[in-house]
Design an enzyme around this catalytic site. Sequence first.
Site, PDB file in Angstrom:
ATOM      1  N   LYS A 223      10.454 -18.984  -7.141  1.00 19.58           N
ATOM      2  CA  LYS A 223      10.866 -18.137  -8.264  1.00 19.58           C
ATOM      3  C   LYS A 223      11.259 -19.075  -9.416  1.00 19.58           C
ATOM      4  CE  LYS A 223      13.140 -15.054 -10.831  1.00 19.58           C
ATOM      5  NZ  LYS A 223      13.749 -15.383 -12.137  1.00 19.58           N
TER       6      LYS A 223
ATOM      7  N   ASP B  56      13.612 -35.160  -6.413  1.00 23.67           N
ATOM      8  CA  ASP B  56      12.837 -36.033  -7.293  1.00 23.67           C
ATOM      9  C   ASP B  56      13.554 -37.336  -7.601  1.00 23.67           C
ATOM     10  OD1 ASP B  56      10.782 -34.241  -7.379  1.00 23.67           O
ATOM     11  OD2 ASP B  56      10.802 -33.958  -9.554  1.00 23.67           O
TER      12      ASP B  56
ATOM     13  N   SER C 292      15.015 -19.592  -7.597  1.00 21.94           N
ATOM     14  CA  SER C 292      15.488 -19.685  -8.961  1.00 21.94           C
ATOM     15  C   SER C 292      16.314 -20.962  -9.201  1.00 21.94           C
ATOM     16  CB  SER C 292      16.286 -18.415  -9.282  1.00 21.94           C
ATOM     17  OG  SER C 292      16.576 -18.311 -10.636  1.00 21.94           O
TER      18      SER C 292
END
Length: 401
Positions: A320, A306, A295
């Site tokens: 999730k 990134d 999550s």
Amino acid sequence: MNLALCLLLASAHAEADWTRVAVDLPPVATPAAGPVASERAALSEAATLVAQQYVDPVDPAALAAASNLGELLAQLDEYSSYQDAASYERLWQRRRFGHMPGVGVIFEHEKKPGEPLIVAYPLAGSPADAAGIAPGDRILKVGAVNLVALPFDEAVASFQGERGSIAELEIEGKGRISVTRERIRPDTFTSLMLPGEPKTGYLRFSQFTLKVAGRTAKALEKLREKGMSSLIIDLRRNTGGEVEAAVLIAGLFLPEGSEVVRLRGRGGEQVLRTDFAGPFKDLPIVILTDHGTLSASEILAGALQDHSRARTVGARTGGKGSMQMTHVLSNGGALNLTTHRWYTPLGRSIAKTPNDPGGISPDIPVTADSAVQMRAILQLMRANAPATVPDAPVLRAALAR
């Protein structure tokens, strides 16, 4: 302390200045009172909500054909679920009044009927920890209650009871162990300089809240004062929490205006960005992950990866990557409905689907036994932390980055 850090600390005690987008726990709402509405009425309400808000369009004919909530949910993703009135009432009470007395154990998630409860780890210093409950233990019974026969939520509820009462636990291979219930403080945050590593700071999050976001900034300042020149962020077994908190924590390590996560739903895409210059945007970082990294913790790991601000070590995260909104139905039950999926700044899907494993893939894959990992974490979290870093594969790989 610089202005950006002061603003962050203030934001931990007030609502963020952009719309609150997700909380893994349902919002506080009083369950419906009065006579129980028919299950047919609740099914009709749920079908309308699915048609209007579910993340993907669903065939109206299939919705109309569902004869019960189970058939309706079978058409949705694994994170859309239903809680009956009694189950939702228990969850609401925990949310309103805090955690009920228990023994202090975090379990592997989503046990199915027919399986025992598997201990992920006991909370450091908890009654379970003092009683010798260990990562990987398989708990079969609490008193006369057979946990194997129960679904996950009902099995976990069996550990709650009056403070000072005794929970008789039957553990596979260990027999029966008596544990005294106490009020448990949630395991959310740990910060320290790694033993034997005078330049390496260590932060462990097991859940994200706005309060934790504020504590993170203060903890990093203290670690920097102690000589920290690199940081390990431990997100193993982090079940998520508030998206706003993950964005605030990511902001500590990123330039102002950096994209953190994209939310895509029926209404289009929303992009969440940092709104201050990170006071630790040049600090070298390694993030530890495993399949229990879920999550909002996947949002943090994906954003820093990134932006080339952190390397990840361990195993692929759990995938999730979605947001659920909770709706109380007229029968007092609650429908948890997936409304958005999450994507990293580079557009990678965090959500696991039948055609995509989702999650965050580690830069440095390390295969490690989960019980060994959690024992090492417990060593670090206990007051009598070892003089050196525990001999655990993921930690060792992180230090050798």
